[in-house]
Design an enzyme around this catalytic site. Structure first.
Site, short mmCIF file in Angstrom:
data_model
loop_
_atom_site.label_atom_id
_atom_site.label_comp_id
_atom_site.label_asym_id
_atom_site.label_seq_id
_atom_site.Cartn_x
_atom_site.Cartn_y
_atom_site.Cartn_z
N SER A 158 10.78 6.47 -4.95
CA SER A 158 11.26 5.92 -3.66
C SER A 158 12.35 6.84 -3.12
O SER A 158 12.89 7.67 -3.84
CB SER A 158 11.84 4.53 -3.92
OG SER A 158 12.56 4.06 -2.82
N TYR A 171 17.88 -2.02 -7.13
CA TYR A 171 16.62 -1.32 -6.85
C TYR A 171 16.80 0.19 -7.03
O TYR A 171 15.99 0.86 -7.68
CB TYR A 171 16.16 -1.66 -5.42
CG TYR A 171 14.84 -1.06 -5.03
CD1 TYR A 171 13.65 -1.51 -5.59
CD2 TYR A 171 14.77 -0.03 -4.09
CE1 TYR A 171 12.43 -0.96 -5.21
CE2 TYR A 171 13.56 0.53 -3.71
CZ TYR A 171 12.39 0.06 -4.27
OH TYR A 171 11.19 0.61 -3.91
P1 NAD Z 1 3.60 -4.67 -2.40
O1 NAD Z 1 4.47 -5.85 -2.70
O2 NAD Z 1 2.65 -4.75 -1.26
O3 NAD Z 1 2.81 -4.26 -3.71
C1 NAD Z 1 3.41 -4.35 -4.99
C2 NAD Z 1 2.37 -4.89 -5.95
O4 NAD Z 1 2.96 -4.90 -7.26
C3 NAD Z 1 1.94 -6.33 -5.62
O5 NAD Z 1 0.54 -6.41 -5.61
C4 NAD Z 1 2.55 -7.15 -6.76
O6 NAD Z 1 1.81 -8.30 -7.09
C5 NAD Z 1 2.56 -6.13 -7.89
N1 NAD Z 1 3.49 -6.48 -8.95
C6 NAD Z 1 4.78 -6.90 -8.83
N2 NAD Z 1 5.28 -7.16 -10.03
C7 NAD Z 1 4.31 -6.90 -10.95
C8 NAD Z 1 4.23 -6.99 -12.36
N3 NAD Z 1 5.26 -7.44 -13.11
N4 NAD Z 1 3.09 -6.60 -12.95
C9 NAD Z 1 2.03 -6.17 -12.21
N5 NAD Z 1 2.04 -6.10 -10.88
C10 NAD Z 1 3.17 -6.46 -10.25
O7 NAD Z 1 4.63 -3.48 -2.18
P2 NAD Z 1 4.41 -1.91 -1.92
O8 NAD Z 1 5.28 -1.58 -0.79
O9 NAD Z 1 2.99 -1.57 -1.92
O10 NAD Z 1 5.10 -1.34 -3.25
C11 NAD Z 1 4.40 -0.54 -4.19
C12 NAD Z 1 5.37 0.43 -4.82
O11 NAD Z 1 5.88 1.28 -3.79
C13 NAD Z 1 6.59 -0.21 -5.48
O12 NAD Z 1 6.86 0.45 -6.69
C14 NAD Z 1 7.72 0.05 -4.50
O13 NAD Z 1 8.96 0.15 -5.14
C15 NAD Z 1 7.28 1.38 -3.93
N6 NAD Z 1 7.86 1.73 -2.63
C16 NAD Z 1 7.57 1.00 -1.52
C17 NAD Z 1 8.11 1.40 -0.31
C18 NAD Z 1 7.82 0.68 0.97
O14 NAD Z 1 8.47 1.01 1.99
N7 NAD Z 1 6.89 -0.26 1.01
C19 NAD Z 1 8.95 2.51 -0.26
C20 NAD Z 1 9.23 3.22 -1.41
C21 NAD Z 1 8.66 2.82 -2.61
#
Ligand code: NAD
Length: 269
Positions: A158, A171
């Site tokens: 991230s 985070y």
């Molecule tokens: P999202 O919430 O749409 O997807 C996250 C997924 O992880 C969900 O399907 C959730 O059910 C699953 N999850 C959560 N806890 C879990 C567990 N204990 N075991 C298995 N699955 C689990 O969010 P996203 O934005 O797609 O995030 C995905 C990754 O991207 C994350 O690691 C997040 O930190 C990272 N990220 C997101 C952004 C953003 O702007 N959306 C930016 C930087 C990094």
């Protein structure tokens, strides 16, 4: 503000992952769902690992959507904060020849000031974002070694892997850990022909925290977000997923320990 160009002009890549087995944790929703879909489109067998089968947005579970489009996919209910679940997940991949690409993407977001940190929140977020990636890497790498097959591991980092934001110390600390788990593992696993990299998305419109996708759209409409992002818009999962395909492919055969920003240029400030 410059116009944003979305039509491909410099050609496209046509990834081919036929006969490869890819695990995507957090693959039910958001960025992971799109990663899984793009690997499925590229011919991989995709194992979607998540707490929930149902996506947060949309109604067809990711693995079913891949199958509907003629691909091969499965869902394994997994809590990445439980090492035993990860062992079961990686064993499940053996049915498809064993994991070739492990994508540790599942993540959790909890806000809060350092002055008010709740120990339970601290544990919950570190268990998913840091411990989940650490053991996802360990278990997948050991399985690759046991099978005598090289492989590759990609973690979702991230902006927070490098930059602090208000009320995000919990985070940020987990994503800082992801960066160093990636680098340390890349160092140790290189001699085994296992590459380990990370992708660092910027602001991506998903429901990572409730209401986030609308919040991003609102900020962008007010120019608040656009001012911080040189490419002039929040990102989408479709913007981010190809970075994982690149890092998993032979095109990246000399790339390891890398953190690849996919953030519209946000981090250059
Ligand atoms: P999202 O919430 O749409 O997807 C996250 C997924 O992880 C969900 O399907 C959730 O059910 C699953 N999850 C959560 N806890 C879990 C567990 N204990 N075991 C298995 N699955 C689990 O969010 P996203 O934005 O797609 O995030 C995905 C990754 O991207 C994350 O690691 C997040 O930190 C990272 N990220 C997101 C952004 C953003 O702007 N959306 C930016 C930087 C990094």
């Amino acid at each position: 503000m410059r116009a944003v160009r979305r039509t491909p002009r410099y050609g496209t890549l046509n990834p081919d992952f036929t006969d490869e087995t890819v695990i995507v944790t957090g693959g039910a929703s958001g960025i992971g769902r799109e990663i899984a879909q793009q690997f499925g489109d590229a011919g991989a067998t995709v194992i979607v690992a998540d707490l929930d089968e149902e996506p947060k947005i949309g109604d067809t579970p990711t693995h079913e959507r891949i199958e509907e489009e003629g691909g091969e996919a499965a869902f394994v209910r997994t809590d990445v904060s439980e090492r035993d679940d990860i062992v079961t997940l990686v064993e499940a991949a053996r049915e498809y020849g064993g994991v070739d690409v492990m994508i540790n993407n599942a993540g959790l977001f909890i806000e809060g000031s350092i002055l008010e940190l709740d120990p339970e929140d601290f544990e919950a977020i570190h268990n998913v974002n840091a411990k989940g990636v650490y053991f996802g890497t360990q278990v997948a790498a050991n399985d690759m070694l046991d099978r005598g097959e090289p492989g590759t591991i990609i973690n979702t980092a991230s902006m927070s892997s490098h930059y602090a934001q208000y009320d995000q110390v919990q985070y940020d600390s987990t994503k800082g850990a992801v960066r160093m788990i990636t680098r340390g593992s890349a160092l140790e696993l290189a001699e085994h022909d296992i590459r380990v990299n990370a992708v660092a998305p910027g602001q991506i419109a998903t429901e990572f925290a409730e209401g986030w996708s609308e919040e991003a759209a609102e900020k962008a409409a007010n120019d608040e977000l656009i001012k911080m992002i040189p490419l002039g818009r929040a990102g989408t999962p479709e913007d981010v997923a190809p970075a994982y395909l690149y890092l998993a492919s032979d095109a990246a055969q000399y790339v390891t320990g890398e953190l690849l920003w996919v953030d519209g240029g946000w981090q250059v400030f």
